[in-house]
Motif scaffolding. Structure first.
Motif, PDB file in Angstrom:
ATOM      1  N   LEU A 133       0.744  -1.182   0.048  1.00 38.24           N
ATOM      2  CA  LEU A 133       0.050   0.155   0.104  1.00 38.24           C
ATOM      3  C   LEU A 133       0.853   1.239   0.013  1.00 38.24           C
ATOM      4  N   VAL A 134       1.822   1.241   0.848  1.00 41.50           N
ATOM      5  CA  VAL A 134       2.853   2.528   0.642  1.00 41.50           C
ATOM      6  C   VAL A 134       3.564   2.414  -0.556  1.00 41.50           C
ATOM      7  N   ASN A 135       3.941   1.297  -1.405  1.00 43.56           N
ATOM      8  CA  ASN A 135       4.691   1.458  -2.276  1.00 43.56           C
ATOM      9  C   ASN A 135       3.718   2.042  -3.576  1.00 43.56           C
ATOM     10  N   ARG A 136       2.431   1.715  -3.417  1.00 42.56           N
ATOM     11  CA  ARG A 136       1.488   1.990  -4.520  1.00 42.56           C
ATOM     12  C   ARG A 136       1.631   3.556  -4.744  1.00 42.56           C
ATOM     13  N   GLY A 137       1.457   4.330  -3.525  1.00 43.57           N
ATOM     14  CA  GLY A 137       1.448   5.834  -3.316  1.00 43.57           C
ATOM     15  C   GLY A 137       0.340   6.302  -3.750  1.00 43.57           C
ATOM     16  N   THR A 138      -1.037   5.581  -3.572  1.00 42.85           N
ATOM     17  CA  THR A 138      -2.269   6.168  -4.046  1.00 42.85           C
ATOM     18  C   THR A 138      -2.886   6.818  -2.779  1.00 42.85           C
ATOM     19  N   ASP A 139      -2.417   6.372  -1.700  1.00 43.39           N
ATOM     20  CA  ASP A 139      -3.415   6.835  -0.492  1.00 43.39           C
ATOM     21  C   ASP A 139      -2.423   7.415   0.482  1.00 43.39           C
ATOM     22  N   SER A 140      -3.338   8.287   1.411  1.00 42.24           N
ATOM     23  CA  SER A 140      -2.597   9.067   2.570  1.00 42.24           C
ATOM     24  C   SER A 140      -2.230   8.072   3.695  1.00 42.24           C
ATOM     25  N   PRO A 141      -1.230   8.485   4.494  1.00 48.41           N
ATOM     26  CA  PRO A 141      -0.945   7.601   5.682  1.00 48.41           C
ATOM     27  C   PRO A 141      -2.293   7.197   6.394  1.00 48.41           C
ATOM     28  N   GLU A 142      -3.073   7.885   6.613  1.00 47.92           N
ATOM     29  CA  GLU A 142      -4.599   7.774   7.371  1.00 47.92           C
ATOM     30  C   GLU A 142      -5.239   6.704   6.774  1.00 47.92           C
ATOM     31  N   ALA A 143      -5.313   6.841   5.215  1.00 50.82           N
ATOM     32  CA  ALA A 143      -6.105   6.107   4.400  1.00 50.82           C
ATOM     33  C   ALA A 143      -5.524   4.489   4.508  1.00 50.82           C
ATOM     34  N   ILE A 144      -4.319   4.487   4.456  1.00 52.27           N
ATOM     35  CA  ILE A 144      -3.458   3.372   4.648  1.00 52.27           C
ATOM     36  C   ILE A 144      -3.796   2.544   5.768  1.00 52.27           C
ATOM     37  N   GLU A 145      -3.980   3.369   6.925  1.00 53.53           N
ATOM     38  CA  GLU A 145      -4.081   2.418   8.308  1.00 53.53           C
ATOM     39  C   GLU A 145      -5.302   2.110   8.260  1.00 53.53           C
ATOM     40  N   ARG A 146      -6.333   3.003   7.580  1.00 53.53           N
ATOM     41  CA  ARG A 146      -7.631   2.591   7.635  1.00 53.53           C
ATOM     42  C   ARG A 146      -7.949   1.041   6.845  1.00 53.53           C
ATOM     43  N   ARG A 147      -7.135   1.082   5.651  1.00 58.02           N
ATOM     44  CA  ARG A 147      -7.236  -0.206   4.752  1.00 58.02           C
ATOM     45  C   ARG A 147      -6.627  -1.190   5.513  1.00 58.02           C
ATOM     46  N   LEU A 148      -5.479  -1.083   6.283  1.00 58.34           N
ATOM     47  CA  LEU A 148      -4.889  -2.073   7.224  1.00 58.34           C
ATOM     48  C   LEU A 148      -6.048  -2.590   8.375  1.00 58.34           C
ATOM     49  N   GLU A 149      -6.597  -1.753   8.802  1.00 57.43           N
ATOM     50  CA  GLU A 149      -7.430  -2.213  10.107  1.00 57.43           C
ATOM     51  C   GLU A 149      -8.614  -3.163   9.255  1.00 57.43           C
ATOM     52  N   THR A 150      -9.150  -2.595   8.228  1.00 58.90           N
ATOM     53  CA  THR A 150     -10.075  -3.308   7.640  1.00 58.90           C
ATOM     54  C   THR A 150      -9.519  -4.838   6.994  1.00 58.90           C
ATOM     55  N   ALA A 151      -8.391  -4.790   6.803  1.00 56.58           N
ATOM     56  CA  ALA A 151      -7.650  -6.200   6.031  1.00 56.58           C
ATOM     57  C   ALA A 151      -7.584  -6.982   7.239  1.00 56.58           C
ATOM     58  N   LYS A 152      -7.296  -6.595   8.590  1.00 50.66           N
ATOM     59  CA  LYS A 152      -7.416  -7.582   9.562  1.00 50.66           C
ATOM     60  C   LYS A 152      -8.675  -8.388   9.761  1.00 50.66           C
ATOM     61  N   GLN A 153      -9.772  -7.593   9.513  1.00 46.33           N
ATOM     62  CA  GLN A 153     -11.124  -8.263   9.752  1.00 46.33           C
ATOM     63  C   GLN A 153     -11.145  -9.261   8.512  1.00 46.33           C
ATOM     64  N   GLU A 154     -11.040  -8.617   7.260  1.00 46.50           N
ATOM     65  CA  GLU A 154     -11.167  -9.445   6.160  1.00 46.50           C
ATOM     66  C   GLU A 154     -10.148 -10.667   5.712  1.00 46.50           C
ATOM     67  N   LEU A 155      -9.203 -10.723   6.625  1.00 48.51           N
ATOM     68  CA  LEU A 155      -8.088 -12.005   6.456  1.00 48.51           C
ATOM     69  C   LEU A 155      -9.049 -13.011   7.374  1.00 48.51           C
ATOM     70  N   GLU A 156      -9.778 -12.522   8.396  1.00 49.42           N
ATOM     71  CA  GLU A 156     -10.428 -13.655   9.154  1.00 49.42           C
ATOM     72  C   GLU A 156     -11.283 -14.267   8.460  1.00 49.42           C
ATOM     73  N   ALA A 157     -11.730 -13.841   7.307  1.00 49.85           N
ATOM     74  CA  ALA A 157     -13.106 -14.069   6.564  1.00 49.85           C
ATOM     75  C   ALA A 157     -12.511 -15.259   5.590  1.00 49.85           C
TER      76      ALA A 157
END
Length: 198
Positions: A133-157
């Motif tokens: 996500l950092v290397n992609r360079g399309t999201d702000s640091p805040e957006a990356i953190e939100r995406r990573l928080e969502t990703a934790k829940q998604e991985l459990e699915a």
């Protein structure tokens, strides 16, 4: 050969788009469904090709009318798959690929049951997602953190899905995805290396 709906899901940054590009290079008759979104276009994105860009008001109107096969809010923006687009493609005898988030994949499963083939793309390690996500360079640091928080829940699915492909090595993951799709299009073929969950 009956056309199918292939739902490719998984956390943001896992490589869904790259794998789908490889899949469609090898099975070009697959059509990629263009999602609708309320987020603004990124540089180089074209309305109707990359996304259908809708205002929040238009998105809400269409959601209330039942125009979406699935829709979800993700990182503060709304995303959805237009029902008419999928139905048109299937009516033409063409299989369709949806690149959507886990919330949306669950809605498609509820709406279509076994008619939809759900494939979860997983990272070899959650830390890989941050790096991508950092290397992609399309999201702000805040957006990356939100995406990573969502990703934790998604991985459990992941365990909810019939097929799981771990994207550690891109070539190997692409081959697994292609094998799964081919086996679903022609059930007499069995994928050689399908990590099916069941």
């Amino acid at each position: 050969m009956k056309p199918r709906v292939f739902v490719i899901t998984g956390p943001s940054g896992v490589g869904k788009g790259t794998l789908i590009k490889r899949l469609r290079e090898r099975i070009p008759e697959l059509e990629l469904s263009v999602s609708a979104t309320t987020r603004p276009p990124r540089e180089g994105e074209v309305d109707g090709r990359d996304y259908h860009f809708l205002s929040p008001e238009e998105f809400d109107r269409r959601a209330q009318r039942g125009d979406f096969l699935e829709y979800a809010t993700f990182s503060g923006n709304r995303y959805g798959t237009l029902r008419t687009e999928v139905e048109r493609t299937l009516a033409e005898g063409t299989s369709v690929v949806l690149e959507i988030e886990v919330q949306g994949a669950r809605q498609v499963r509820a709406a279509m049951g076994d008619e939809a083939v759900l494939i979860f793309i997983a990272p070899p390690d959650p830390a890989v997602l941050r790096e991508r996500l950092v290397n992609r360079g399309t999201d702000s640091p805040e957006a990356i953190e939100r995406r990573l928080e969502t990703a934790k829940q998604e991985l459990e699915a992941a365990q909810e899905f019939k097929h799981v492909v771990v994207n550690e090595d891109l070539d190997r993951a692409a081959e697994q995805l292609i094998a799964i799709v081919r086996s679903e299009l022609c059930p007499t073929l069995r994928p050689a290396d399908d990590q099916a969950q069941g």
